[in-house]
Design a protein around this motif. Structure first.
Motif, PDB file in Angstrom:
ATOM      1  N   PHE A 152       1.707  -0.155 -15.365  1.00 57.07           N
ATOM      2  CA  PHE A 152       1.894   1.209 -15.826  1.00 57.07           C
ATOM      3  C   PHE A 152       0.584   1.959 -15.597  1.00 57.07           C
ATOM      4  O   PHE A 152      -0.488   1.490 -16.008  1.00 57.07           O
ATOM      5  N   GLY A 153       0.664   3.115 -14.948  1.00 54.55           N
ATOM      6  CA  GLY A 153      -0.567   3.825 -14.653  1.00 54.55           C
ATOM      7  C   GLY A 153      -0.335   5.282 -14.341  1.00 54.55           C
ATOM      8  O   GLY A 153       0.781   5.803 -14.431  1.00 54.55           O
ATOM      9  N   SER A 154      -1.400   5.930 -13.933  1.00 56.24           N
ATOM     10  CA  SER A 154      -1.378   7.346 -13.575  1.00 56.24           C
ATOM     11  C   SER A 154      -1.298   7.494 -12.056  1.00 56.24           C
ATOM     12  O   SER A 154      -1.401   6.513 -11.303  1.00 56.24           O
ATOM     13  N   ARG A 155      -1.154   8.731 -11.612  1.00 55.66           N
ATOM     14  CA  ARG A 155      -1.140   9.014 -10.181  1.00 55.66           C
ATOM     15  C   ARG A 155      -2.414   8.493  -9.516  1.00 55.66           C
ATOM     16  O   ARG A 155      -2.361   7.825  -8.473  1.00 55.66           O
ATOM     17  N   ASP A 156      -3.570   8.759 -10.116  1.00 56.85           N
ATOM     18  CA  ASP A 156      -4.831   8.418  -9.461  1.00 56.85           C
ATOM     19  C   ASP A 156      -5.062   6.918  -9.376  1.00 56.85           C
ATOM     20  O   ASP A 156      -5.548   6.413  -8.357  1.00 56.85           O
ATOM     21  N   VAL A 157      -4.731   6.169 -10.434  1.00 58.58           N
ATOM     22  CA  VAL A 157      -4.984   4.731 -10.385  1.00 58.58           C
ATOM     23  C   VAL A 157      -4.000   4.047  -9.436  1.00 58.58           C
ATOM     24  O   VAL A 157      -4.358   3.083  -8.743  1.00 58.58           O
ATOM     25  N   PHE A 158      -2.775   4.538  -9.344  1.00 55.68           N
ATOM     26  CA  PHE A 158      -1.846   3.988  -8.353  1.00 55.68           C
ATOM     27  C   PHE A 158      -2.340   4.302  -6.932  1.00 55.68           C
ATOM     28  O   PHE A 158      -2.237   3.467  -6.027  1.00 55.68           O
ATOM     29  N   ALA A 159      -2.863   5.508  -6.736  1.00 53.40           N
ATOM     30  CA  ALA A 159      -3.398   5.863  -5.421  1.00 53.40           C
ATOM     31  C   ALA A 159      -4.583   4.968  -5.059  1.00 53.40           C
ATOM     32  O   ALA A 159      -4.704   4.493  -3.916  1.00 53.40           O
ATOM     33  N   ALA A 191       0.844  -1.201   0.000  1.00 52.76           N
ATOM     34  CA  ALA A 191       0.000   0.000   0.000  1.00 52.76           C
ATOM     35  C   ALA A 191       0.873   1.243   0.000  1.00 52.76           C
ATOM     36  O   ALA A 191       0.626   2.201  -0.744  1.00 52.76           O
ATOM     37  N   GLY A 192       1.904   1.249   0.837  1.00 56.63           N
ATOM     38  CA  GLY A 192       2.808   2.388   0.887  1.00 56.63           C
ATOM     39  C   GLY A 192       3.592   2.574  -0.402  1.00 56.63           C
ATOM     40  O   GLY A 192       3.798   3.706  -0.856  1.00 56.63           O
ATOM     41  N   LEU A 193       4.016   1.482  -1.026  1.00 52.71           N
ATOM     42  CA  LEU A 193       4.801   1.572  -2.261  1.00 52.71           C
ATOM     43  C   LEU A 193       3.948   2.087  -3.419  1.00 52.71           C
ATOM     44  O   LEU A 193       4.416   2.873  -4.249  1.00 52.71           O
ATOM     45  N   PHE A 194       2.685   1.661  -3.487  1.00 51.66           N
ATOM     46  CA  PHE A 194       1.802   2.202  -4.516  1.00 51.66           C
ATOM     47  C   PHE A 194       1.526   3.687  -4.262  1.00 51.66           C
ATOM     48  O   PHE A 194       1.445   4.479  -5.205  1.00 51.66           O
ATOM     49  N   SER A 195       1.369   4.063  -2.989  1.00 48.54           N
ATOM     50  CA  SER A 195       1.158   5.467  -2.652  1.00 48.54           C
ATOM     51  C   SER A 195       2.372   6.302  -3.057  1.00 48.54           C
ATOM     52  O   SER A 195       2.236   7.402  -3.609  1.00 48.54           O
ATOM     53  N   PHE A 196       3.566   5.776  -2.796  1.00 50.50           N
ATOM     54  CA  PHE A 196       4.785   6.474  -3.194  1.00 50.50           C
ATOM     55  C   PHE A 196       4.882   6.568  -4.711  1.00 50.50           C
ATOM     56  O   PHE A 196       5.210   7.633  -5.262  1.00 50.50           O
ATOM     57  N   THR A 214      -3.300  10.469  -0.909  1.00 49.91           N
ATOM     58  CA  THR A 214      -3.626   9.199  -1.564  1.00 49.91           C
ATOM     59  C   THR A 214      -5.128   8.964  -1.581  1.00 49.91           C
ATOM     60  O   THR A 214      -5.700   8.574  -2.601  1.00 49.91           O
ATOM     61  N   VAL A 215      -5.781   9.217  -0.460  1.00 51.92           N
ATOM     62  CA  VAL A 215      -7.230   9.025  -0.381  1.00 51.92           C
ATOM     63  C   VAL A 215      -7.952   9.994  -1.316  1.00 51.92           C
ATOM     64  O   VAL A 215      -8.920   9.619  -1.990  1.00 51.92           O
ATOM     65  N   ARG A 216      -7.488  11.237  -1.381  1.00 49.54           N
ATOM     66  CA  ARG A 216      -8.120  12.212  -2.281  1.00 49.54           C
ATOM     67  C   ARG A 216      -7.973  11.776  -3.743  1.00 49.54           C
ATOM     68  O   ARG A 216      -8.931  11.827  -4.527  1.00 49.54           O
TER      69      ARG A 216
END
Length: 223
Positions: A153-160, A51-56, A121-123
């Motif tokens: 491979f993704g965007s900021r929002d989908v990784f969040a 979870a933390g690595l995807f958030s980063f 991340t939640v936003r």
């Protein structure tokens, strides 16, 4: 969340890349690529750190996040070859075929400690979920499997959004029935994986919680 990482700056030709890895391995977490069903099996620590690595990764568009998962404790369930995990923004232009060359250059990493921003991340995850209701929504996870590595491979929002899926699995997994006896519990799946043309069974990667043995050490919360 505070993440302890190793940072690498490998070069290929005139280009310098930034790659980070967890400083300590996720020993009790494994991943099998989808063929068409893959499974990511992890304990609380592994799912929580993912979870933390995807958030980063969501907030680090110029960084490649490499999570070695093949060298952990072999899981006692699931079929197929185990693979590592790589996260990269789609705008970075990383090609999976170039990864083996980069991976060979990951030597002499520098210790790095970062903090993730859970509120952001939640936003961002909420923004992704809201936009997902639109007919023209296209913000999914592209993926590839190459050189015993599963690439997302993704965007900021989908990784969040994916980070929140892992956080849910880590938080709720220990409460599931049967886990204290060593059974795995299906918690969720990677969201919005891109699908190959031509139909057929949809590709999925299931996210499951499972404590590591011996199971006598594990006690469900509230007991």
């Amino acid at each position: 969340m505070r993440l302890r990482l190793r940072e690498f700056r490998p070069r290929t030709g005139p280009h310098e890349h930034r790659v980070v890895q967890p400083r300590q391995s996720l020993r009790h977490t494994s991943l099998r690529a989808p063929e068409p069903i893959g499974i990511l099996l992890g304990d609380h620590d592994g799912l929580n750190r993912l979870a933390g690595l995807f958030s980063f990764a969501a907030c680090s568009r110029y960084t490649i996040v490499h999570v070695p998962l093949r060298d952990g404790v072999p899981p006692d369930e699931g079929v197929g070859e185990r693979v590592d995990l790589v996260l990269a923004h789609h705008t970075l232009g990383l090609r999976s075929s170039k990864w083996p060359e980069l991976r060979r250059r990951l030597v002499d990493g520098t210790p790095l400690t970062v903090r993730t921003d859970e509120a952001r991340t939640v936003r961002d995850a909420g923004s992704w979920t809201e936009r997902g209701q639109r007919a023209d929504f296209r913000d999914g996870l592209r993926h590839a499997t190459h050189a015993r590595t599963f690439f997302l491979f993704g965007s900021r929002d989908v990784f969040a959004a994916t980070a929140t899926y892992f956080a849910h699995a880590a938080g709720r997994g220990p409460h599931q029935k049967g886990v204290a006896k060593g059974h795995s519990a299906l918690m969720t799946a990677l969201p919005s994986l891109s699908q190959p043309p031509g139909g057929g069974h949809p590709l999925e990667v299931l996210i499951c919680f499972k404590p590591y043995p011996p199971y006598a050490h594990f006690e469900r919360p509230g007991h």
